[in-house]
Enzyme design. Structure first.
Site, PDB file in Angstrom:
ATOM      1  N   SER A 132       0.972  -1.388  -0.078  1.00 62.84           N
ATOM      2  CA  SER A 132       0.052   0.057   0.028  1.00 62.84           C
ATOM      3  C   SER A 132       0.728   1.178  -0.102  1.00 62.84           C
ATOM      4  O   SER A 132       0.468   2.190  -0.950  1.00 62.84           O
ATOM      5  CB  SER A 132      -1.133  -0.015   1.253  1.00 62.84           C
ATOM      6  OG  SER A 132      -0.303  -0.244   2.394  1.00 62.84           O
ATOM      7  N   ASP A 176       6.327   3.441   6.856  1.00 60.27           N
ATOM      8  CA  ASP A 176       6.192   2.607   5.357  1.00 60.27           C
ATOM      9  C   ASP A 176       6.479   3.561   4.197  1.00 60.27           C
ATOM     10  O   ASP A 176       7.227   3.592   3.308  1.00 60.27           O
ATOM     11  CB  ASP A 176       5.083   1.893   5.249  1.00 60.27           C
ATOM     12  CG  ASP A 176       4.610   0.959   6.445  1.00 60.27           C
ATOM     13  OD1 ASP A 176       5.442   0.691   7.109  1.00 60.27           O
ATOM     14  OD2 ASP A 176       3.439   0.563   6.496  1.00 60.27           O
TER      15      ASP A 176
HETATM   16  C1  GLA Z   1       2.352  -1.157   9.751  1.00 63.00           C
HETATM   17  C2  GLA Z   1       2.104   0.459   9.680  1.00 63.00           C
HETATM   18  C3  GLA Z   1       3.419   1.337  10.124  1.00 63.00           C
HETATM   19  C4  GLA Z   1       3.917   0.932  11.355  1.00 63.00           C
HETATM   20  C5  GLA Z   1       4.167  -0.710  11.476  1.00 63.00           C
HETATM   21  C6  GLA Z   1       4.544  -1.495  12.623  1.00 63.00           C
HETATM   22  O1  GLA Z   1       3.318  -1.523   8.800  1.00 63.00           O
HETATM   23  O2  GLA Z   1       1.819   0.813   8.427  1.00 63.00           O
HETATM   24  O3  GLA Z   1       3.060   2.602  10.256  1.00 63.00           O
HETATM   25  O4  GLA Z   1       3.351   1.072  12.649  1.00 63.00           O
HETATM   26  O5  GLA Z   1       2.871  -1.543  11.020  1.00 63.00           O
HETATM   27  O6  GLA Z   1       5.940  -1.054  13.040  1.00 63.00           O
END
Ligand code: GLA
Length: 396
Positions: A132, A176
């Site tokens: 995503s 991310d």
């Molecule tokens: C997902 C979320 C991130 C982060 C991770 C855990 O990937 O999108 O923002 O919180 O989980 O570290």
């Protein structure tokens, strides 16, 4: 021209009967360490991987947006005048959510031109590798160019996060999108999620003959529902009870006092965040001072903390981690938000076949679905593809 460039270009041309203006792409990510610390104003250490999502885009002269992709039959059409989160559904909430979110960061959506957009991807969906964020980051970079917004990459990461939070409805942090936009080959991004100060730090896996193996358990997860939001709420409750703005402001020395104030579950959630922040700092320091072969114990400790204190692992992830370690990985942990998705195992190259075989066998014996296993390398962050990617004569 790569195969992905060609297929994206052809996908655009066949759906929209014209050539795209250009191609932009962004990678998925692996988080090496620092889990659920991002929305606690803490530290993370992810890297961009060598699997990308690519978008072809061309502006229109009217206000219509048309989006299509390799993973859905129908194109979605919407006028810029109807672009609000409530109107966005399914996969198109990612790209259209970004277009909407840019309105909060300087784009004048009442005057912007519409566009046609086609998305293709080699980032596996649902594996915890941020397919995503790869879509969001590629679309954000493309629209930043086409709409002439001049936004910098940390701001584009915020745009992607806003799209994810409001259009998709997942209360996720900034990690991310930051990894996808700021990553560089053979390096990881050490990000302070409070200040957004980022430092790109060489990993040196190749020189140390190490490979990072992904074990995708194929247990699917969603951060728009359930556990992820619960954990976030626990962290906020813990911070409020301790009288701090965020758990970033709690340190290991404060934990004994926190244990007196908090119920057992909230205390364990807090302890994960506090110790995980310290592990990120320790990983960066260890990497710099001793190289990647020395970071294994920190990866292992991170997994134990997620399994026992934060309680976001699942049996398949635990089995992958334990088996990979026993077969010779120097450190292993689940990666990403948890409740499914993938584990990572940092493995000496010569032991890779043994680790893969051991994990496959352990899953077979446990009667779990066969995991998908592959090696990833740290690749470059989001980019606009050079003009030669467009130089192929159009069909028809
Ligand atoms: C997902 C979320 C991130 C982060 C991770 C855990 O990937 O999108 O923002 O919180 O989980 O570290």
């Amino acid at each position: 021209m790569t195969d992905l460039e060609r297929s994206t270009r052809e996908g655009f041309t066949s759906r929209f009967n014209r050539d795209p203006l250009g191609l932009w792409s962004a990678p998925g990510r692996v988080n090496l360490i620092g889990e659920h610390t991002d929305y606690n104003d803490g530290f993370v250490f992810p890297f961009a991987i060598d699997r990308r999502t690519i978008v072809a885009l061309a502006p229109r002269t009217d206000r219509l947006i048309r989006v299509a992709s390799s993973f859905a039959e129908a194109a979605i059409e919407l006028s810029l005048d109807e672009l609000i989160p409530e109107n966005l559904h399914g996969w198109s909430a990612y790209p259209l959510g970004v277009a909407w979110a840019l309105g909060s960061y300087g784009a004048d959506l009442s005057a912007a031109s519409g566009f046609e957009l086609y998305i293709d991807s080699e980032v596996p969906i649902g594996a915890g590798l941020s397919s995503s964020a790869a879509i969001e980051s590629a679309v954000a970079l493309a629209l930043n160019d086409v709409w002439n917004l001049g936004l910098d990459r940390p701001t584009l990461a915020r745009v992607g996060q806003l799209a994810e939070n409001r259009a998709v409805g997942a209360p996720t942090g900034i990690m991310d999108q930051s990894a996808s936009l700021l990553g560089q080959a053979d390096a990881a991004v050490f990000l302070d999620c409070r200040t957004l100060a980022a430092e790109v730090i060489p990993l040196g896996f190749d020189a140390a003959d190490l490979d990072l193996l992904i074990v995708d358990t194929r247990v699917s997860h969603s951060h728009a529902t359930g556990g992820y939001a619960d954990r976030r709420a626990s962290c906020e409750a813990g911070a409020a009870a301790l009288g701090v703005d965020s758990l970033r402001d709690v340190f290991e020395a404060d934990l004994a006092g926190a244990a007196e104030l908090l119920d057992d579950e909230t205390f364990r959630r807090v302890r994960h965040i506090v110790t995980e922040n310290q592990r990120v700092l320790d990983t960066v320091r260890t990497l710099r001072e001793q190289g990647p072969t020395a970071i294994g114990p920190l990866l292992d400790a991170s997994h134990v903390s997620m399994r026992d204190d934060f309680e976001i692992s699942v049996p398949q992830l635990d089995l992958a981690v334990e088996t990979a370690r026993r077969a010779g990985a120097i450190g292993a942990r689940m990666t990403g938000g948890g409740f499914g998705g993938a584990a990572i195992a940092l493995t000496p190259r010569t032991l890779l076949p043994a680790v893969r075989a051991a994990v496959a066998e352990a899953f077979r014996v446990a009667e779990y679905a066969a995991p998908d296993m592959f090696v990833v390398r740290a690749g470059d962050g989001a980019l606009r593809h050079p003009a030669h990617a467009n130089a192929l004569p159009t069909a028809g």
